[in-house]
Design a protein around this motif. Structure first.
Motif, short mmCIF file in Angstrom:
data_model
loop_
_atom_site.label_atom_id
_atom_site.label_comp_id
_atom_site.label_asym_id
_atom_site.label_seq_id
_atom_site.Cartn_x
_atom_site.Cartn_y
_atom_site.Cartn_z
N ALA A 149 0.81 -1.22 0.00
CA ALA A 149 0.00 0.00 0.00
C ALA A 149 0.84 1.27 0.00
O ALA A 149 0.29 2.36 -0.07
CB ALA A 149 -0.92 0.01 1.22
N TRP A 163 0.98 10.00 -9.52
CA TRP A 163 0.48 9.32 -8.34
C TRP A 163 1.57 9.07 -7.31
O TRP A 163 1.30 8.54 -6.23
CB TRP A 163 -0.18 8.00 -8.71
CG TRP A 163 -1.42 8.15 -9.55
CD1 TRP A 163 -2.17 9.28 -9.73
CD2 TRP A 163 -2.04 7.14 -10.32
NE1 TRP A 163 -3.23 9.02 -10.56
CE2 TRP A 163 -3.17 7.71 -10.94
CE3 TRP A 163 -1.78 5.80 -10.55
CZ2 TRP A 163 -4.03 6.99 -11.76
CZ3 TRP A 163 -2.62 5.08 -11.36
CH2 TRP A 163 -3.74 5.66 -11.97
N TYR A 196 3.56 5.82 -2.91
CA TYR A 196 2.25 6.25 -3.37
C TYR A 196 1.76 7.51 -2.65
O TYR A 196 1.98 7.68 -1.45
CB TYR A 196 1.22 5.15 -3.14
CG TYR A 196 1.46 3.89 -3.94
CD1 TYR A 196 1.69 3.95 -5.31
CD2 TYR A 196 1.43 2.65 -3.33
CE1 TYR A 196 1.88 2.79 -6.05
CE2 TYR A 196 1.62 1.49 -4.07
CZ TYR A 196 1.85 1.57 -5.42
OH TYR A 196 2.03 0.43 -6.15
N HIS A 231 -1.40 8.85 -1.34
CA HIS A 231 -2.77 8.45 -1.00
C HIS A 231 -3.75 9.60 -0.97
O HIS A 231 -4.96 9.38 -0.83
CB HIS A 231 -2.77 7.71 0.35
CG HIS A 231 -2.11 6.39 0.27
ND1 HIS A 231 -2.76 5.25 -0.11
CD2 HIS A 231 -0.82 6.03 0.48
CE1 HIS A 231 -1.92 4.23 -0.12
NE2 HIS A 231 -0.73 4.67 0.23
N ARG A 244 -6.02 6.10 -5.56
CA ARG A 244 -6.68 5.18 -4.64
C ARG A 244 -7.65 4.25 -5.37
O ARG A 244 -7.70 3.05 -5.09
CB ARG A 244 -7.42 5.95 -3.53
CG ARG A 244 -6.47 6.68 -2.59
CD ARG A 244 -7.14 7.20 -1.34
NE ARG A 244 -8.40 7.89 -1.53
CZ ARG A 244 -8.54 9.21 -1.60
NH1 ARG A 244 -7.49 10.00 -1.53
NH2 ARG A 244 -9.74 9.75 -1.74
N GLU A 245 -8.38 4.79 -6.32
CA GLU A 245 -9.30 3.96 -7.10
C GLU A 245 -8.54 2.91 -7.92
O GLU A 245 -8.95 1.76 -8.02
CB GLU A 245 -10.17 4.83 -8.00
CG GLU A 245 -11.17 5.65 -7.20
CD GLU A 245 -11.91 6.68 -8.03
OE1 GLU A 245 -11.48 6.98 -9.17
OE2 GLU A 245 -12.92 7.21 -7.52
N TRP A 289 -5.54 1.65 -7.19
CA TRP A 289 -4.96 0.68 -6.26
C TRP A 289 -6.03 -0.31 -5.79
O TRP A 289 -5.79 -1.52 -5.78
CB TRP A 289 -4.33 1.40 -5.08
CG TRP A 289 -3.55 0.50 -4.19
CD1 TRP A 289 -2.23 0.16 -4.32
CD2 TRP A 289 -4.04 -0.21 -3.05
NE1 TRP A 289 -1.88 -0.71 -3.33
CE2 TRP A 289 -2.97 -0.96 -2.53
CE3 TRP A 289 -5.28 -0.28 -2.42
CZ2 TRP A 289 -3.09 -1.77 -1.41
CZ3 TRP A 289 -5.41 -1.10 -1.31
CH2 TRP A 289 -4.31 -1.83 -0.82
N ILE A 290 -7.19 0.17 -5.42
CA ILE A 290 -8.28 -0.70 -4.97
C ILE A 290 -8.70 -1.66 -6.08
O ILE A 290 -8.91 -2.85 -5.86
CB ILE A 290 -9.48 0.13 -4.48
CG1 ILE A 290 -9.12 0.83 -3.16
CG2 ILE A 290 -10.74 -0.73 -4.33
CD1 ILE A 290 -10.10 1.92 -2.75
#
Length: 104
Positions: A40, A57, A77, A79, A85-86, A88-89
């Protein structure tokens, strides 16, 4: 738990290497639970999802006047960036959509 070093060279990406390793493990023991590890904070190479990576990013370091890097090598990253974030998710969701990966 399977993470970035699982077959990415042999299969072309971390994701595919992980899926192949998971298939082999589940062939031996179908009841085992396979988890996909996704860092993360540090941006590692070898992932097919990195094809969509955007340099903006990366976390910016005002002190260094450039991107923050772990061990002076790997980007970190940012955050605070919603688009990151989108992205990564979605990487995690894409992996748990495979039957070989548990954790839903």
């Amino acid at each position: 738990m399977l993470e970035k070093a699982n077959g990415h060279r042999a299969y072309g990406s971390v994701e595919e290497g992980t899926l192949q390793a998971a298939k082999r493990i589940k062939a031996i023991n179908p009841s085992v639970k396979i988890l996909f590890y996704l860092n993360a904070m540090v941006h590692y190479g070898g992932y097919s999802a990195n094809d969509d990576w955007k340099e903006e990013w990366a976390m910016y370091s005002p002190k260094r006047k450039g991107p923050l890097k772990w061990r002076n090598k790997f980007l970190s990253y940012d955050h605070t960036n919603l688009e990151f974030r989108e992205w990564w998710i979605q990487r995690g969701l894409d992996m748990v959509a495979n039957e070989e990966i548990d954790g839903k």
